[in-house]
Design a protein around this motif. Structure first.
Motif, PDB file in Angstrom:
ATOM      1  N   GLY C 107       3.664 -29.970  -3.038  1.00 16.07           N
ATOM      2  CA  GLY C 107       4.279 -31.284  -3.050  1.00 16.07           C
ATOM      3  C   GLY C 107       4.300 -31.924  -1.678  1.00 16.07           C
ATOM      4  O   GLY C 107       3.682 -31.451  -0.735  1.00 16.07           O
ATOM      5  N   LYS C 108       5.024 -33.042  -1.603  1.00 15.12           N
ATOM      6  CA  LYS C 108       5.154 -33.737  -0.330  1.00 15.12           C
ATOM      7  C   LYS C 108       5.923 -32.856   0.653  1.00 15.12           C
ATOM      8  O   LYS C 108       6.808 -32.126   0.235  1.00 15.12           O
ATOM      9  N   PRO C 109       5.594 -32.882   1.957  1.00 11.72           N
ATOM     10  CA  PRO C 109       6.370 -32.092   2.906  1.00 11.72           C
ATOM     11  C   PRO C 109       7.818 -32.543   2.952  1.00 11.72           C
ATOM     12  O   PRO C 109       8.107 -33.721   3.056  1.00 11.72           O
ATOM     13  N   GLY C 110       8.725 -31.582   2.832  1.00 18.92           N
ATOM     14  CA  GLY C 110      10.129 -31.921   2.806  1.00 18.92           C
ATOM     15  C   GLY C 110      10.764 -31.710   1.459  1.00 18.92           C
ATOM     16  O   GLY C 110      11.976 -31.726   1.343  1.00 18.92           O
ATOM     17  N   THR C 111       9.952 -31.495   0.409  1.00 14.85           N
ATOM     18  CA  THR C 111      10.527 -31.186  -0.895  1.00 14.85           C
ATOM     19  C   THR C 111      10.527 -29.674  -1.095  1.00 14.85           C
ATOM     20  O   THR C 111       9.880 -28.932  -0.352  1.00 14.85           O
ATOM     21  N   LEU C 112      11.236 -29.223  -2.129  1.00 14.02           N
ATOM     22  CA  LEU C 112      11.425 -27.781  -2.286  1.00 14.02           C
ATOM     23  C   LEU C 112      10.126 -27.092  -2.688  1.00 14.02           C
ATOM     24  O   LEU C 112       9.830 -25.991  -2.222  1.00 14.02           O
TER      25      LEU C 112
END
Lengths: 120, 99, 148
Positions: C107-112
């Protein structure tokens, strides 16, 4: 002027070395080992510090990636290596405690002056 | 005699450490600007490219598990060996149980 | 001589041990986003175990501790760590193939669910450190090579 991080680290290393040289109890020697460990960790961490003009650097963690992009950050390599070193310090503590328990069983004392004589 | 020798060696180590840490001709604390780019380019590379290359926003975790993964393998081996050694030193041996 | 530490300490330990465990699990599972990681979270959960031992006494801890389970857990953590490292072996050892090719956890950097193999490795190392520290603590507390 020596920065206070280095002075604190040297104080910790010094307390540990003093205890190594002048104390006779095995438990105190293990504590001295851990105090020297903490001092070395503080020294290594403070090597990674970064001082830009006027701004304080942040920890190398992008919580909220877009907002923090480009801000000065402290060096992450010493932190990663100290993280490894802390776990190895715990390993050394466990192994030294096991050896100390066995030495107490064998000699009946924790004084290192009485550990010289081989028995049994 | 022994105590004097110990105190002298402690003083010697203190002097060496103070020389190493003095900012004029020793290690410089808190690099910045051009000095940082010249001496700590590896840290700067990890800070700039870590998120794109590995994906985690915690740069320390990126280094521990990706860039320097072999360190972590060795460290896990050391943890396993030390705890196995501690348990082997402490557990009752069969020879002792028969006594 | 009673081994536990009395009513007040036991009640406080009953209240705080689950909180410490949840906090350690949070540190482990968010290791790639926030400060923390496998080692720190594993050590935190092991701290809950130490609190259990000193609050409830050795005989109570011995009932809940199985040597084989913890050695199996530690081996499982190490094996999962090595296996995940071997996933990208077509390119290199420790190649983050899940993130680079976008297979899973991409996923996008910063999501779990991001960062490729980092969350799985954090879980594996957390399990390994937790089981190892609990084993070392119980070994120091329990085993004696002589008769009391």
């Amino acid at each position: 002027m020596i920065p206070f991080q280095f002075i604190t680290a040297f104080l910790l290393i010094f307390m540990g070395l003093y205890a190594f040289l002048y104390k006779r109890n095995l438990i105190k020697l293990i504590l001295a080992l851990n105090i020297i460990d903490a001092g070395i960790h503080l020294l290594l961490i403070s090597f990674g510090y970064r001082l830009e003009d006027g701004t304080l650097p942040t920890a190398p963690i992008y919580t909220g990636y877009e907002t923090l992009k480009g801000t000065p950050m402290v060096g992450p390599i010493p932190q990663a290596l100290v993280l490894t070193s802390i776990v190895i310090g715990v390993c050394i503590l466990a192994l030294a405690m096991a050896l100390t328990i066995n030495a107490y069983r064998h000699y009946g004392s924790l004084d290192i002056n009485k550990l010289r004589r081989l028995r049994g | 005699m022994k105590r004097t020798l110990g105190a002298l060696s402690l003083l010697f180590i203190l002097g060496v450490l103070l020389i190493v840490a003095s900012p004029n001709y020793g290690l410089k604390f808190g690099l910045g600007g051009k000095d940082w780019q010249a001496h700590r380019y590896t840290d700067q590379y990890y800070i700039e490219h870590g998120v794109e290359e590995v994906g985690g926003t915690n740069i320390v975790t990126d280094i521990v598990f990706d860039y320097r993964g072999y360190d972590t393998i060795g460290e896990a081996t050391v943890l396993f060996t030390a705890i196995a050694g501690a348990i082997a030193l402490l557990r009752p041996w069969r020879r002792d149980e028969n006594e | 001589m009673s081994e536990d530490m009395g009513l007040i300490v036991k009640t406080t330990a009953r209240a705080t041990i689950p909180l410490i465990g949840i906090f350690g699990a949070y540190i482990v599972s968010h290791g790639h986003l926030t400060p923390g990681g496998g080692f720190q979270g594993g050590a935190t959960i092991a701290g809950a175990g130490v609190l259990f031992l000193i609050a409830f006494g050795l005989s109570e801890a011995k009932k809940r501790y199985d040597h084989h389970v913890y050695s199996a857990l530690e081996s499982l953590g190490g094996l999962v760590f090595l296996g995940i490292a071997m996933l990208g072996f077509s390119v290199a050892f420790f190649y983050n193939i899940l993130w680079r090719n976008g297979i899973a956890f991409a996923g996008k950097p910063g999501t779990l669910l991001s960062a490729g193999y980092l969350p799985i490795m954090n879980l594996a190392v957390g399990l390994k450190v937790f089981a190892g520290l609990i084993s070392a603590m119980m070994a120091v507390a329990t085993y004696r090579r002589w008769k009391e």
